[in-house]
Write a protein that holds these residues in place. Structure first.
Motif, PDB file in Angstrom:
ATOM      1  N   THR A 320       0.840  -1.194   0.000  1.00 28.87           N
ATOM      2  CA  THR A 320       0.000   0.000   0.000  1.00 28.87           C
ATOM      3  C   THR A 320       0.875   1.245   0.000  1.00 28.87           C
ATOM      4  OG1 THR A 320      -0.152  -0.204   2.407  1.00 28.87           O
ATOM      5  CG2 THR A 320      -1.982  -1.070   1.117  1.00 28.87           C
ATOM      6  N   SER A 321       0.354   2.346  -0.476  1.00 28.35           N
ATOM      7  CA  SER A 321       1.128   3.594  -0.598  1.00 28.35           C
ATOM      8  C   SER A 321       1.139   4.331   0.732  1.00 28.35           C
ATOM      9  CB  SER A 321       0.536   4.471  -1.702  1.00 28.35           C
ATOM     10  OG  SER A 321       0.561   3.813  -2.938  1.00 28.35           O
ATOM     11  N   ASN A 322       1.909   3.793   1.661  1.00 24.49           N
ATOM     12  CA  ASN A 322       1.957   4.360   3.018  1.00 24.49           C
ATOM     13  C   ASN A 322       3.350   4.831   3.373  1.00 24.49           C
ATOM     14  OD1 ASN A 322      -0.659   3.410   2.971  1.00 24.49           O
ATOM     15  ND2 ASN A 322      -0.579   2.495   4.998  1.00 24.49           N
ATOM     16  N   ASN A 323       4.062   5.328   2.373  1.00 26.26           N
ATOM     17  CA  ASN A 323       5.425   5.805   2.580  1.00 26.26           C
ATOM     18  C   ASN A 323       6.350   4.681   3.043  1.00 26.26           C
ATOM     19  OD1 ASN A 323       7.303   7.905   2.342  1.00 26.26           O
ATOM     20  ND2 ASN A 323       7.196   8.399   4.536  1.00 26.26           N
ATOM     21  N   TYR A 324       6.248   3.548   2.364  1.00 24.92           N
ATOM     22  CA  TYR A 324       7.184   2.457   2.587  1.00 24.92           C
ATOM     23  C   TYR A 324       8.376   2.622   1.647  1.00 24.92           C
ATOM     24  CZ  TYR A 324       3.190   0.405   5.014  1.00 24.92           C
ATOM     25  OH  TYR A 324       2.126   0.187   5.863  1.00 24.92           O
ATOM     26  N   PHE A 325       9.450   1.914   1.934  1.00 18.70           N
ATOM     27  CA  PHE A 325      10.701   2.132   1.224  1.00 18.70           C
ATOM     28  C   PHE A 325      11.194   0.818   0.617  1.00 18.70           C
ATOM     29  CE2 PHE A 325      10.308   5.128   4.691  1.00 18.70           C
ATOM     30  CZ  PHE A 325      10.565   6.346   4.069  1.00 18.70           C
ATOM     31  N   VAL A 326      11.445   0.807  -0.695  1.00 17.75           N
ATOM     32  CA  VAL A 326      12.039  -0.348  -1.360  1.00 17.75           C
ATOM     33  C   VAL A 326      13.551  -0.149  -1.339  1.00 17.75           C
ATOM     34  CG1 VAL A 326      12.187  -1.697  -3.481  1.00 17.75           C
ATOM     35  CG2 VAL A 326      10.025  -0.622  -2.838  1.00 17.75           C
ATOM     36  N   ARG A 327      14.236  -0.989  -0.603  1.00 15.68           N
ATOM     37  CA  ARG A 327      15.673  -0.824  -0.395  1.00 15.68           C
ATOM     38  C   ARG A 327      16.466  -1.464  -1.541  1.00 15.68           C
ATOM     39  NH1 ARG A 327      15.350   3.080   3.451  1.00 15.68           N
ATOM     40  NH2 ARG A 327      14.347   2.316   5.375  1.00 15.68           N
ATOM     41  N   PRO A 328      17.682  -0.955  -1.807  1.00 11.47           N
ATOM     42  CA  PRO A 328      18.504  -1.539  -2.873  1.00 11.47           C
ATOM     43  C   PRO A 328      19.019  -2.932  -2.550  1.00 11.47           C
ATOM     44  CG  PRO A 328      19.711   0.177  -1.703  1.00 11.47           C
ATOM     45  CD  PRO A 328      18.293   0.261  -1.228  1.00 11.47           C
ATOM     46  N   TYR A 329      18.876  -3.358  -1.294  1.00  4.99           N
ATOM     47  CA  TYR A 329      19.298  -4.704  -0.915  1.00  4.99           C
ATOM     48  C   TYR A 329      18.097  -5.649  -0.829  1.00  4.99           C
ATOM     49  CZ  TYR A 329      18.608  -2.055   3.460  1.00  4.99           C
ATOM     50  OH  TYR A 329      18.136  -1.206   4.439  1.00  4.99           O
ATOM     51  N   TYR A 330      17.020  -5.312  -1.572  1.00  2.00           N
ATOM     52  CA  TYR A 330      15.907  -6.221  -1.844  1.00  2.00           C
ATOM     53  C   TYR A 330      15.046  -6.527  -0.620  1.00  2.00           C
ATOM     54  CZ  TYR A 330      18.574  -6.624  -6.097  1.00  2.00           C
ATOM     55  OH  TYR A 330      19.245  -6.323  -7.241  1.00  2.00           O
ATOM     56  N   VAL A 331      14.675  -5.498   0.094  1.00  3.04           N
ATOM     57  CA  VAL A 331      13.663  -5.607   1.129  1.00  3.04           C
ATOM     58  C   VAL A 331      12.749  -4.386   1.025  1.00  3.04           C
ATOM     59  CG1 VAL A 331      15.236  -6.853   2.665  1.00  3.04           C
ATOM     60  CG2 VAL A 331      14.918  -4.384   2.974  1.00  3.04           C
ATOM     61  N   VAL A 332      11.555  -4.504   1.578  1.00  2.27           N
ATOM     62  CA  VAL A 332      10.638  -3.374   1.710  1.00  2.27           C
ATOM     63  C   VAL A 332      10.559  -3.023   3.187  1.00  2.27           C
ATOM     64  CG1 VAL A 332       8.275  -2.551   1.396  1.00  2.27           C
ATOM     65  CG2 VAL A 332       9.327  -4.010  -0.334  1.00  2.27           C
ATOM     66  N   SER A 333      10.707  -1.717   3.492  1.00  2.09           N
ATOM     67  CA  SER A 333      10.801  -1.268   4.879  1.00  2.09           C
ATOM     68  C   SER A 333       9.653  -0.347   5.250  1.00  2.09           C
ATOM     69  CB  SER A 333      12.117  -0.514   5.105  1.00  2.09           C
ATOM     70  OG  SER A 333      13.239  -1.305   4.792  1.00  2.09           O
ATOM     71  N   ALA A 334       9.191  -0.497   6.488  1.00  2.00           N
ATOM     72  CA  ALA A 334       8.293   0.454   7.122  1.00  2.00           C
ATOM     73  C   ALA A 334       9.045   1.066   8.293  1.00  2.00           C
ATOM     74  CB  ALA A 334       7.031  -0.237   7.607  1.00  2.00           C
ATOM     75  N   VAL A 335       9.020   2.385   8.390  1.00  2.39           N
ATOM     76  CA  VAL A 335       9.794   3.095   9.402  1.00  2.39           C
ATOM     77  C   VAL A 335       8.835   3.819  10.341  1.00  2.39           C
ATOM     78  CG1 VAL A 335      11.562   4.845   9.834  1.00  2.39           C
ATOM     79  CG2 VAL A 335      11.695   3.402   7.777  1.00  2.39           C
ATOM     80  N   ALA A 336       8.925   3.479  11.620  1.00  3.16           N
ATOM     81  CA  ALA A 336       8.061   4.113  12.611  1.00  3.16           C
ATOM     82  C   ALA A 336       8.270   5.622  12.611  1.00  3.16           C
ATOM     83  CB  ALA A 336       8.355   3.527  13.996  1.00  3.16           C
ATOM     84  N   GLY A 337       7.179   6.362  12.553  1.00  4.74           N
ATOM     85  CA  GLY A 337       7.247   7.807  12.528  1.00  4.74           C
ATOM     86  C   GLY A 337       7.261   8.401  11.139  1.00  4.74           C
ATOM     87  N   LEU A 338       7.599   7.584  10.145  1.00  4.14           N
ATOM     88  CA  LEU A 338       7.595   8.042   8.751  1.00  4.14           C
ATOM     89  C   LEU A 338       6.538   7.333   7.925  1.00  4.14           C
ATOM     90  CD1 LEU A 338      11.430   8.260   7.940  1.00  4.14           C
ATOM     91  CD2 LEU A 338       9.870  10.149   8.440  1.00  4.14           C
ATOM     92  N   SER A 339       6.364   6.052   8.173  1.00  2.00           N
ATOM     93  CA  SER A 339       5.396   5.247   7.417  1.00  2.00           C
ATOM     94  C   SER A 339       4.088   5.139   8.195  1.00  2.00           C
ATOM     95  CB  SER A 339       5.958   3.855   7.153  1.00  2.00           C
ATOM     96  OG  SER A 339       7.242   3.927   6.558  1.00  2.00           O
ATOM     97  N   SER A 340       3.021   4.822   7.472  1.00  2.00           N
ATOM     98  CA  SER A 340       1.715   4.633   8.087  1.00  2.00           C
ATOM     99  C   SER A 340       1.365   3.148   8.106  1.00  2.00           C
ATOM    100  CB  SER A 340       0.642   5.400   7.306  1.00  2.00           C
ATOM    101  OG  SER A 340       0.951   6.778   7.244  1.00  2.00           O
ATOM    102  N   PRO A 341       0.647   2.687   9.123  1.00  2.00           N
ATOM    103  CA  PRO A 341       0.260   1.270   9.165  1.00  2.00           C
ATOM    104  C   PRO A 341      -0.503   0.858   7.914  1.00  2.00           C
ATOM    105  CG  PRO A 341      -0.131   2.304  11.286  1.00  2.00           C
ATOM    106  CD  PRO A 341       0.229   3.414  10.342  1.00  2.00           C
ATOM    107  N   GLY A 342      -0.231  -0.347   7.451  1.00  2.00           N
ATOM    108  CA  GLY A 342      -0.867  -0.871   6.250  1.00  2.00           C
ATOM    109  C   GLY A 342      -0.165  -2.126   5.790  1.00  2.00           C
ATOM    110  N   ASN A 343      -0.395  -2.527   4.559  1.00  2.00           N
ATOM    111  CA  ASN A 343       0.161  -3.768   4.035  1.00  2.00           C
ATOM    112  C   ASN A 343       1.547  -3.554   3.430  1.00  2.00           C
ATOM    113  OD1 ASN A 343      -1.985  -5.352   4.796  1.00  2.00           O
ATOM    114  ND2 ASN A 343      -2.988  -5.297   2.792  1.00  2.00           N
ATOM    115  N   LEU A 344       2.548  -4.149   4.067  1.00  2.00           N
ATOM    116  CA  LEU A 344       3.899  -4.150   3.512  1.00  2.00           C
ATOM    117  C   LEU A 344       4.003  -5.111   2.341  1.00  2.00           C
ATOM    118  CD1 LEU A 344       6.434  -3.950   6.479  1.00  2.00           C
ATOM    119  CD2 LEU A 344       6.484  -2.585   4.397  1.00  2.00           C
TER     120      LEU A 344
END
Length: 435
Positions: A320-344
């Motif tokens: 979901t478009s909740n300010n998650y981050f696709v990292r160059p080392y092949y993971v998707v990250s949710a960051v407390a305080g920056l991202s919103s709860p939702g589906n990673l």
């Protein structure tokens, strides 16, 4: 990568399964991997790959001097120069086996035609459309391992393979220990294949010993920026980058055999996966090996080892478009305080055969607290596995965990694998693997 996947393979990726079950040991399983494994197979069987028709196959010279005969002398220089894209050749491999020698007479059978894989097409990376000079030599050895890749993706097997009653190097990849003896050397591939042999005969302790030999020899370095391990000896610039695929196969065999949930095997499984994905994605080559049949096969089998279907977070699995981050080392990250709860992770909304499965979610958290995530498997919005709430007590900070969710896939399903982030702490998701 996704652009390289044509419709011919996409329709097959989720319908094929090959499980090899030795009489004594653990079952050896290789399935499909989205998107990198599928893209690699698509490239290798496409116009710039190594899958060619052998209708004009020639056996003129031998590559290995010990197999020279009066009619097929040893001449490495002439063989390489001749088999340069204008001609298609074969010769005995390191075990003395010859592709298309259907009666084991030491000569080609003229009826052996159709398709198989040759050594390399001069490609510097997966997706290269301006290859260097190829080496169109069709090895029994290379096609022995490539057959397992083709089986996993529902493609016809390479032609010209026969069953020899002596040592055949790659058969242990399928758990076939007949006429197979462990290597006495200390190369990475020898350790990895030995480990597979010991698992095939149900000797888990010796298999782990071979895995530990690999780690001792490699001495992988923990990278604090990615919080994963780096493997300099397996990099694309090295001559034997296929080692990464072999070690990944053994690692995942051991993960399932030992039931590892968040130990060292799981950490290396994720890290080796990232190393292979980076090599599949790389668009630069600074010396070292060209992409060849053996390397591509091992990468693909490694990515799909011990899973029926593997889906990468951030690509095969969306979010979901909740300010998650696709990292160059092949993971998707949710960051407390920056991202919103939702589906990673969510999707991929695909059909799989009816039956019972286990979905392994690979995730990690930094300083986990409270309820970290909720894992669910759904069919068209209906929950068929879970929901499973991942509590902080089940995780170690910055360590990957394999968390399993059993489920049943009904007829006519459209499957989705959801990782719902609660917002309590930083969380990464790497992949979801279905077995």
């Amino acid at each position: 990568i996704q652009q390289a996947m044509g419709p011919r393979l996409v329709c097959l990726l989720l319908a094929v399964l090959h499980i090899f079950s030795p009489a004594e040991g653990v079952s050896f399983l290789y399935g499909t991997h989205q998107p990198h494994g599928a893209a690699t197979v698509e490239y290798m069987t496409g116009p710039y790959g190594t899958w060619l028709n052998m209708s004009v196959l020639e056996y003129k010279w031998n590559y290995y001097s010990q197999y020279a005969t009066p009619t097929h002398p040893y001449n490495l220089t002439d063989l390489v120069q001749y088999s340069n894209g204008q001609h298609r050749t074969t010769c005995r491999d390191a075990n003395g086996h010859l592709l298309c020698d259907l009666e084991h007479t030491g000569e080609l059978d003229p009826s052996c035609q159709n398709f198989a894989y040759h050594e390399h097409n001069g490609a510097r990376f997966i997706g290269d459309t301006t290859p260097y000079t190829p080496f169109n030599n069709f090895w029994f050895d290379d096609n022995s391992v490539a057959r397992y890749m083709n089986q996993a993706y529902g493609l016809i097997e390479p032609n010209g393979l026969t069953q020899y009653d002596d040592f055949t190097r790659w058969q242990i990849v399928a758990g076939d220990a007949s006429n197979w003896t462990p290597y006495s050397g200390s190369h990475y591939d020898q350790y990895a294949l030995n480990g597979m042999y010991y698992l095939a005969i149900n000797d888990e302790e010796k298999a782990m010993s071979e895995w530990k030999n690999i780690m001792k020899k490699q001495d992988p370095k923990y990278n604090p920026s990615t919080q994963q391990y780096d493997y300099p000896d397996f990099a694309m610039v090295q001559l034997n980058s296929y080692y990464a695929g072999l070690v990944k196969m053994l690692t995942d065999l051991l993960v399932i055999a030992t039931g590892d949930g968040n130990g060292l095997l799981v950490q290396h499984s994720v890290s080796l996966r990232s190393a292979i994905l980076a090599m599949v994605d790389t668009k630069t080559q600074q010396g070292g090996n060209l992409v060849n049949t053996e390397t591509a096969s091992c990468w693909t089998l490694g990515l799909g080892a011990q899973a029926k279907y593997s889906f990468e977070a951030g690509s095969a699995l969306t979010f979901t478009s909740n300010n998650y981050f696709v990292r160059p080392y092949y993971v998707v990250s949710a960051v407390a305080g920056l991202s919103s709860p939702g589906n990673l992770t969510q999707g991929p909304n695909v059909a799989i055969p009816t039956g019972s499965y286990v979905a392994d979610f690979y995730l990690r958290a930094h300083d986990p607290s409270g309820s970290v995530a909720v894992l669910s498997v759904m069919d068209g919005g209906v929950t068929v596995g879970g929901p499973l709430t991942v509590q902080a007590t089940s995780l170690k900070s910055d360590q990957w965990a394999r968390i399993s969710v059993p489920f049943n896939a009904p007829a006519g399903n459209v499957m989705e694998f959801a990782t719902q982030w609660t917002g309590s702490c930083n969380v990464d998701v790497a992949t979801v693997r279905v077995r």
